[in-house]
Write an enzyme that holds these catalytic residues in place. Structure first.
Site, short mmCIF file in Angstrom:
data_model
loop_
_atom_site.label_atom_id
_atom_site.label_comp_id
_atom_site.label_asym_id
_atom_site.label_seq_id
_atom_site.Cartn_x
_atom_site.Cartn_y
_atom_site.Cartn_z
N GLU A 146 53.29 35.98 43.74
CA GLU A 146 52.47 35.43 42.65
C GLU A 146 53.06 35.91 41.32
O GLU A 146 53.32 37.09 41.13
CB GLU A 146 51.01 35.89 42.81
CG GLU A 146 50.12 35.28 41.75
CD GLU A 146 48.64 35.18 42.17
OE1 GLU A 146 48.32 35.36 43.35
OE2 GLU A 146 47.82 34.94 41.27
N LYS A 269 41.06 44.35 44.05
CA LYS A 269 40.64 43.42 42.99
C LYS A 269 39.33 42.83 43.49
O LYS A 269 39.33 42.05 44.45
CB LYS A 269 41.71 42.34 42.81
CG LYS A 269 41.31 41.18 41.90
CD LYS A 269 42.50 40.23 41.67
CE LYS A 269 42.10 39.00 40.85
NZ LYS A 269 43.24 38.11 40.58
N GLU A 273 38.14 36.47 39.65
CA GLU A 273 38.90 35.26 39.97
C GLU A 273 38.74 34.85 41.43
O GLU A 273 39.73 34.74 42.17
CB GLU A 273 40.38 35.44 39.59
CG GLU A 273 40.58 35.69 38.11
CD GLU A 273 42.04 35.78 37.66
OE1 GLU A 273 42.88 36.17 38.47
OE2 GLU A 273 42.30 35.47 36.49
N ARG A 306 40.47 47.74 40.27
CA ARG A 306 40.90 47.06 39.03
C ARG A 306 39.71 46.67 38.14
O ARG A 306 38.65 46.28 38.63
CB ARG A 306 41.74 45.84 39.37
CG ARG A 306 43.03 46.23 40.05
CD ARG A 306 43.88 45.05 40.40
NE ARG A 306 44.73 44.59 39.34
CZ ARG A 306 44.79 43.35 38.91
NH1 ARG A 306 43.99 42.41 39.41
NH2 ARG A 306 45.63 43.00 37.96
N ARG A 323 35.30 36.67 26.60
CA ARG A 323 35.98 37.30 27.74
C ARG A 323 36.56 38.68 27.40
O ARG A 323 36.61 39.57 28.24
CB ARG A 323 37.09 36.36 28.23
CG ARG A 323 38.05 37.01 29.20
CD ARG A 323 38.93 35.99 29.86
NE ARG A 323 40.09 36.64 30.48
CZ ARG A 323 41.05 36.00 31.09
NH1 ARG A 323 41.04 34.69 31.18
NH2 ARG A 323 42.06 36.66 31.64
N LYS A 347 43.92 46.86 32.66
CA LYS A 347 45.02 46.13 32.01
C LYS A 347 45.14 46.60 30.56
O LYS A 347 44.13 46.88 29.90
CB LYS A 347 44.74 44.62 32.04
CG LYS A 347 45.07 44.00 33.39
CD LYS A 347 45.16 42.48 33.33
CE LYS A 347 45.43 41.95 34.73
NZ LYS A 347 45.60 40.50 34.79
N ASP A 352 44.72 39.43 29.01
CA ASP A 352 45.56 39.33 30.21
C ASP A 352 47.04 39.30 29.88
O ASP A 352 47.66 38.25 29.91
CB ASP A 352 45.18 38.04 30.98
CG ASP A 352 45.84 37.98 32.34
OD1 ASP A 352 46.47 38.97 32.73
OD2 ASP A 352 45.72 36.94 33.00
N GLU A 380 55.08 37.04 33.17
CA GLU A 380 54.22 35.86 33.33
C GLU A 380 54.06 35.08 32.02
O GLU A 380 54.32 33.88 31.96
CB GLU A 380 52.84 36.29 33.86
CG GLU A 380 51.87 35.13 33.95
CD GLU A 380 50.53 35.53 34.54
OE1 GLU A 380 50.35 36.70 34.92
OE2 GLU A 380 49.65 34.65 34.63
N GLU A 499 57.72 36.31 20.21
CA GLU A 499 56.41 36.30 19.53
C GLU A 499 56.42 35.26 18.39
O GLU A 499 55.45 34.54 18.20
CB GLU A 499 56.09 37.69 18.99
CG GLU A 499 54.70 37.82 18.38
CD GLU A 499 54.28 39.26 18.16
OE1 GLU A 499 55.04 40.17 18.51
OE2 GLU A 499 53.16 39.47 17.66
C1 GCV Z 1 47.17 38.33 40.80
C2 GCV Z 1 46.30 36.71 35.87
C3 GCV Z 1 47.35 36.01 36.68
C4 GCV Z 1 46.97 35.96 38.15
C5 GCV Z 1 46.76 37.42 38.63
C6 GCV Z 1 45.65 38.02 37.77
C7 GCV Z 1 45.37 39.48 38.13
O1 GCV Z 1 45.14 35.97 35.83
O2 GCV Z 1 47.54 34.71 36.17
O3 GCV Z 1 48.02 35.35 38.86
O4 GCV Z 1 46.42 37.45 39.99
O5 GCV Z 1 46.04 37.98 36.42
O6 GCV Z 1 45.85 40.34 37.42
O7 GCV Z 1 44.67 39.74 39.09
#
Ligand code: GCV
Length: 667
Positions: A146, A269, A273, A306, A323, A347, A352, A380, A499
């Site tokens: 992922e 997690k 999501e 997390r 958010r 995080k 994100d 990402e 940036e």
């Molecule tokens: C693993 C973001 C990413 C997801 C990821 C998520 C997370 O939303 O797009 O792919 O999922 O972060 O950190 O859990």
């Protein structure tokens, strides 16, 4: 799998400047003496013409590796992971009280020799500042990764644990050489088959992987599915207060530790999501986390929980929900409620892993709970290992952020390095950027991000230019200083350039949906993910001040005042905290609309210039490297142009303001 790239470790490219070396790895009963010998055999032979390795010290010994029998099996302090390299009368010795320390000492000597130091001049005593230096792989058992941009998983293939043994050893050595001491091998989104990684069906193979990592002082972790008892055992609940559920986790954890006695622990997690979690069963995060943590506790296992928890089904019409506030709102009230072995994984920003966002207000605010900051090495939102982005510069800014929670020592790097009675485990974790790509990282230069992560995790105050120079020296011994300088400048500029054309002034989420590469200004604007920029004909940005969502209130008083006040708010975060008119004047004298045009044009010009420089230096680089980088740069340029044209056109149409320099904006 053909991964032959040695990254920053000695390779055939190293000239054997040094003549002979005699290394003694004393046969002192340490179970790891053979690992030290293997490492010396493999790497010193790349640096010296003649290498002899003995088990007993003689008067010929140049390097003595001392591995005491009573070496600490379990590391309980960062001091133990430290090492000492000292020289006297022609003898250099590496010593430590732990296996990890000896390994780090050996790699430190290797790096010194690579850089041209003479053995007798390498005298150093060092220890990591943080106790947790971890990598999270988002690898799935079908072999996909992922958000992976470096090919398939190095651990899994076709629903099986399946790896190349030699490559795995190489990977473990690579990450050990930069001080990583923990690795979680599977995605935090745990699908059906991965749920079985903690069962007898898969544990045998997991334990073989753990054995490889153990040699290099790296603890293996698994991400687990919170609803495992339901998925695997067909219990009708995963309620953390249910006796059957509690027993299920105890039994399952016992099985894991039977197979892997030094297993690191679990990563979860939960309620995020679409992943199940305690909320699914009407319980709270601390109830869910503590139940699993108690099962791990008898074995010394840790639970990484997390904090990436937010409502991803928000109605875009709802302007009352922000958010950015979610992690703090969920976890701050629970400070002090978690078991001693729960570590909250936060995080680095409240959203994100964006190109630019403020530091998460949860960092520093939690006083009675273990926590680590989570970075993302896989690119990402930062160019997907096509576009250049030297991430350590972003992390440097985060680590230097002052939370102003205490009178002194309130910068993030200080908080990460300090343990207290209530808050023992400290450190960093990051999503890896690794795959079965021939360079491991998709882009050869993305290796600098992994290298830099390791060095910052070890020493969070380290200068990022120095990291880059070190990486270049170790990685490209065949290149002369001028050629290395070309790469240095490219990477140093890369962060700002990216940036410029994607997210100036702290605007976020103008990225293509789902795959997150390339521009799409409104892709997320009418979506449920809570990620908006609220552009209209007058202006843009999110009002997070006390008059808006009041997100600023989650910071200490001093930071709250800074972010809340449009005159004090750092301009690179302006649109994150404020909704401003296009005519708003910036410190440069530019209006916001002109700044949007300028930065997008400038970003493209800068990356085009980089390609020109790269082409001008063609003869300085080996053809495969030249070509690899050229192709990536060409893709980056076409991406940057797309960003420039879509964003500038959008804002021209929206605002009606001309570019004062009359450059081409599509109507
Ligand atoms: C693993 C973001 C990413 C997801 C990821 C998520 C997370 O939303 O797009 O792919 O999922 O972060 O950190 O859990």
């Amino acid at each position: 799998m053909e991964i032959s790239d040695m990254c920053w470790l000695p390779s055939e490219q190293n000239a054997k400047h040094q003549k002979t070396i005699t290394i003694t790895v004393e046969e002192s009963g340490s179970p790891y003496a053979y690992v030290y010998r293997e490492l010396c055999e493999k790497y010193f032979t790349k640096l010296y013409q003649y290498v002899s390795i003995t088990r007993k010290k003689t008067n010929k010994t140049d390097l003595l590796i001392n591995a005491p029998e009573d070496m600490e099996a379990k590391i309980s302090s960062t001091a133990q992971e430290g090492y000492k390299i000292s020289s006297s009368n022609g003898l250099t010795s590496i010593s430590s009280t732990s296996h990890n320390g000896v390994l780090y000492g050996i790699f430190r000597v290797i790096q010194g020799i690579q850089k041209g130091d003479s053995l007798e001049n390498i005298s150093i005593e060092d220890r990591p500042a943080t106790s947790i230096r971890m990598l999270n792989h988002w690898d799935n058992i079908d072999g996909s990764v992922e958000r992976g941009y470096a090919g398939k998983s190095i651990f899994f293939q076709n629903d099986e644990i399946n790896y190349d043994y030699k490559a795995m050893i190489q990977y473990a050595e690579l990450i050990c050489s930069i001080g990583i001491n923990a690795v979680c091998i599977n995605n935090v989104n745990v699908h059906y088959i991965e749920t079985k990684l903690i069962t007898n069906e898969k544990l045998d193979q997991v334990s073989q992987l753990a054995e490889i990592f153990r040699k290099y002082g790296i603890a293996l972790y698994l991400s687990v599915n919170y609803a495992s008892p339901v998925t695997l055992e067909k219990l009708d609940t995963a309620d953390p207060l249910n006796e059957d559920v509690i027993r299920w986790w105890e039994n399952q954890t016992a099985l894991v530790y039977k197979a892997i006695p030094d297993f690191g622990g679990f990563v979860v997690k939960a309620d995020s999501e679409n992943r199940p979690g305690p909320h699914t069963y009407g319980r709270t995060h601390e109830q869910g986390a503590n139940m699993i943590a108690k099962a791990l506790s008898p074995y010394g296992g840790k639970l990484f929980w997390r904090c990436f928890v937010y409502n991803h089904l928000q109605d875009w019409r709802d302007r009352s929900t922000d958010r950015a506030k979610a992690a703090y709102e969920h976890f701050m009230p629970l400070d002090g409620e978690f078991e001693h072995n729960v570590i909250l994984q936060i995080k680095s920003g409240p959203m994100d892993f964006q190109v630019r966002e403020p530091v998460s207000p949860l960092l520093g605010a939690l006083k009675k709970t273990n926590n680590v900051v989570e970075f993302q090495i896989t690119q990402e939102y930062t160019g997907q290992q096509i576009d250049l982005f030297y991430l350590p510069q972003q992390w440097r800014e985060i680590l230097d952020f002052d939370t102003f929670y205490f009178n002194e020592g309130a910068k993030i790097h200080q908080l990460l390095s300090k343990s207290s009675a209530n808050n023992i485990y400290k450190g960093v974790t990051a999503v890896a950027n690794i795959g079965r790509d021939k360079y491991w990282t998709g882009h050869k230069f993305a290796q600098a991000n992994l290298f830099g992560y390791g060095l910052l995790a070890w020493d969070p105050v380290r200068d990022t230019d120095n990291i880059l120079e070190t990486w270049l020296e170790l990685t490209f011994p065949e290149l002369d200083f001028e050629a290395q300088k070309v790469i240095f400048e490219m990477l140093k500029e890369s962060t700002e350039i990216y940036e410029n054309y994607t997210a100036p002034l702290g605007v976020g989420w103008m990225i293509n949906k789902e795959h997150h590469y390339g521009p799409s200004v409104n892709a997320y604007e009418y979506e449920p993910w809570g990620t908006y920029h609220f552009s209209d004909r007058e202006g843009l940005g999110v009002d997070r001040t006390v008059n808006g969502s009041n997100f600023v209130n989650q910071y200490s008083e001093s930071n709250k005042n800074t972010f809340n006040d449009i005159r004090k708010c750092p301009e690179n975060l302006l649109l994150f905290f404020h909704h401003v008119p296009y005519t708003h004047k910036l410190s440069t004298g530019n209006t916001v609309i002109q700044e949007i045009y300028d930065t997008h044009f400038y970003g493209v010009e800068r990356i085009e210039k980089i390609l020109t420089t790269w082409n001008n230096h063609r003869s300085d680089f080996p053809e495969p490297l030249y070509d690899h980088v050229r192709r990536k740069l060409e893709k980056q340029i076409s991406n940057a142009r797309e960003w420039r044209d879509q964003v500038n056109t959008y804002y021209y149409r929206m605002s009606g303001f001309d570019d004062k320099y009359g450059r081409k904006i599509h109507e």
